[in-house]
Design a protein around this motif. Sequence first.
Motif, mmCIF file in Angstrom:
data_model
loop_
_atom_site.group_PDB
_atom_site.id
_atom_site.type_symbol
_atom_site.label_atom_id
_atom_site.label_comp_id
_atom_site.label_asym_id
_atom_site.label_seq_id
_atom_site.Cartn_x
_atom_site.Cartn_y
_atom_site.Cartn_z
ATOM 1 N N TYR A 174 50.836 -12.621 44.119
ATOM 2 C CA TYR A 174 51.987 -14.205 43.576
ATOM 3 C C TYR A 174 51.111 -14.464 42.197
ATOM 4 C CZ TYR A 174 55.008 -18.202 42.456
ATOM 5 O OH TYR A 174 55.526 -19.251 41.927
ATOM 6 N N GLN A 232 52.491 -15.500 38.744
ATOM 7 C CA GLN A 232 53.630 -15.686 37.082
ATOM 8 C C GLN A 232 53.297 -15.082 35.901
ATOM 9 O OE1 GLN A 232 53.897 -19.984 38.099
ATOM 10 N NE2 GLN A 232 56.035 -19.414 38.838
ATOM 11 N N ILE A 289 56.738 -17.183 50.071
ATOM 12 C CA ILE A 289 56.950 -17.088 48.417
ATOM 13 C C ILE A 289 59.116 -17.888 49.349
ATOM 14 C CG2 ILE A 289 57.934 -16.911 46.402
ATOM 15 C CD1 ILE A 289 55.172 -18.231 47.077
ATOM 16 N N THR A 298 58.018 -14.832 27.972
ATOM 17 C CA THR A 298 59.298 -14.802 29.323
ATOM 18 C C THR A 298 60.061 -15.430 29.345
ATOM 19 O OG1 THR A 298 58.999 -14.733 31.560
ATOM 20 C CG2 THR A 298 58.395 -16.776 30.584
HETATM 21 P P1 AMP Z 1 57.279 -13.514 36.036
HETATM 22 O O1 AMP Z 1 56.751 -14.225 35.226
HETATM 23 O O2 AMP Z 1 58.123 -12.568 35.634
HETATM 24 O O3 AMP Z 1 56.684 -12.534 36.855
HETATM 25 O O4 AMP Z 1 57.855 -13.892 37.516
HETATM 26 C C1 AMP Z 1 57.422 -14.445 39.021
HETATM 27 C C2 AMP Z 1 58.117 -15.133 39.627
HETATM 28 O O5 AMP Z 1 58.286 -13.653 40.211
HETATM 29 C C3 AMP Z 1 57.694 -15.748 40.126
HETATM 30 O O6 AMP Z 1 57.300 -17.262 39.917
HETATM 31 C C4 AMP Z 1 57.960 -15.503 41.537
HETATM 32 O O7 AMP Z 1 59.590 -16.144 41.555
HETATM 33 C C5 AMP Z 1 57.667 -13.890 41.286
HETATM 34 N N1 AMP Z 1 56.686 -13.132 42.337
HETATM 35 C C6 AMP Z 1 55.883 -12.636 42.060
HETATM 36 N N2 AMP Z 1 55.130 -12.250 42.764
HETATM 37 C C7 AMP Z 1 55.697 -12.767 43.718
HETATM 38 C C8 AMP Z 1 55.188 -12.343 45.766
HETATM 39 N N3 AMP Z 1 53.895 -11.963 45.643
HETATM 40 N N4 AMP Z 1 55.949 -13.023 46.388
HETATM 41 C C9 AMP Z 1 57.300 -13.443 46.073
HETATM 42 N N5 AMP Z 1 57.548 -14.155 44.643
HETATM 43 C C10 AMP Z 1 57.057 -13.024 43.537
#
Ligand code: AMP
Length: 633
Positions: free
Chosen positions: A387, A389, A491, A241
């Motif tokens: 939410y 990551q 968030i 990532t």
């Molecule tokens: P990734 O690792 O590419 O999935 O990205 C993770 C990031 O995506 C998190 O740190 C958030 O900034 C954003 N993110 C993921 N899910 C959500 C959600 N349900 N609402 C708001 N932001 C989210």
Amino acid sequence: MAYEDVYRRSIEQPEAFWGDEAKAIHWHVPPRQVLEYSQPPFRRWFVGGQTNLCYNAVDRHVAERGDQLALVAVSTETDVTREISYRELYREVNAFAAVLKRLDVGRGDRVVIYMPNMAEAVFAMLACARIGAVHSVVFGGFAAHNLALRIDDAQPKLLIAADAGSRGGKVIPYKPLVDEACAKANTPPAKVLIVSRGLDAAEPKIAGRDEDYATLRAAVGDAEVPVEWLESNEPSYLLYTSGTTGKPKGVQRDVGGYAVALALSMRTVFDVGPGQVMFSTSDVGWAVGHSYNVYGPLIVGATSVLYEGLPITPDAGIWWALCEQYGVRTMFSSPTAVRVLKKHDIDFIKRHDLSELKYLFLAGEPLDEPTAHWITDAIGKPVIDNYWQTETGWPALTLLPGLDMKPVRFGSPGFPNLGYRMKVIDESTGEEVGPCKKGVLVMQPPLPPGCMTTIWNDDARFLSSYFSHFKELLYSSLDWAIRDEDGYTFILGRTDDVINVAGHRLGTREIEESVSGFPAVAEAAVIGVADELKGQVPVVFATLRQATDEPHERVQAADGMRRTVEQSLGAVARPARVYIVNALPKTRSGKLLRRSLQALAQGADPGDLSTLDDPNALEEVRRALQRGPEVGS
Ligand code: AMP
């Protein structure tokens, strides 16, 4: 059971809680210690336990549900649907494992998998897990440069690639990308295994390096390969990532903790059990794909639907037709995908019988209210914002309908998931902020099972990226958040996407949400652009639900956006400029490339565009900047 009670137990008695949950999976040797935490923040779950992800996902189910579908791989790109039972999955995974063995891959060796959403990608992952090899799936759309970076970091013995991917009917040959990546890499793999679907005309093979899967598959026949039992904390896979530097971070996952966390989440969050059907529209190259297209559903004996293609091909009803056909109980997608559907007639959804569907989960980016309302109306089922990551591997904030369904509160992904000890703290003091006060979302270690164990080969970077932001040893999510009086968390965007307007801190996503609230807007991106007077000012790039070249309509829309923001967030957030475009630059996983937008808006180089989905979107932005903003009142 009440969420509050179960959550409290997961936090106050983690060893008792997780010790019980561990019983949901098969252990060849049971763990002798649930948690070992002598070197914070590093922790080891289920120490001494021996298990295997493939055994839990495949072997365990063959006797009881051998004829049940394990995987349905649907491609509207190749017009092929493969329905694979647990028995067939067992056969194919064993054969793939036998091929890996022939290619001298063994326990601890890394294998890079560069394939789209096709059944063999799942076989390859499970085959690696079976023999204890560490897979690293690289999203099929990544360019050669990205692939080379990942090869050099993971140092794989083998690279498995499809002959080609396909997007909207356009074939994208992978072999030239693989060759270029191998040429660029300092430590290219000794072997490249090509799984061909006949999409790309055969290229001359590199002798001694390239192997053809079909040939080897035929040679191994119905070979069976014994499971390699792994200690719970050995690495199962790496998933790269992006971080703040150009070098991607290899998020490392374990074996036992991951399996236990997935089994728990399938029950309590996704409410999917043996014989039921889950459909995640993710790519196998992302975290959701790993957890809820492959391992999660299979570990609990469910059926996983895997989809290759656009959500609007042959028409915008395709996903819902699949829900109807396979009796999907839980669907998992992204807000971006829903926004694509939102541009089409709602009847494409409504005309399908969705009586089996219980929930739609959406993750990966903020779920804006207009989109949430639209899709809730379309399907008439709860839409649950999730939410998480790449680092966490399973939802960190969510509602848990399998346990205790709380009311959906639009704009919030809900509550901390079981085992996640979360706080919202003041960025500078590190003190917990009160209700409805903005702070940084952090997690108190030890992180629960399933979350990353470290960055591959780089414990120091693991510590500096995530645990060095505060005096107290805390995992920083790098996201801003607010918790309301009832404990719902909202968030507000990455800590690194913050803009400062005349001394006021604003989340660009807050403004985007507000702009999207104006009915004419389909989607908006907000960036902070340098301003002599105010430091930064918010600038909007927006697409309209109905594109128009009529100047007065564009001005009207821009005025409406400015007014909406002013009304909802105050004059300080009022966009200084509004540009109306036909497309926004995004990554293939649907994340807005705000940094590139910001660079372009400031006349700078847009930077790394390797993850850009549609090059036309960037041209759109360039043209809009040349044309100038919509000037209204
Ligand atoms: P990734 O690792 O590419 O999935 O990205 C993770 C990031 O995506 C998190 O740190 C958030 O900034 C954003 N993110 C993921 N899910 C959500 C959600 N349900 N609402 C708001 N932001 C989210």
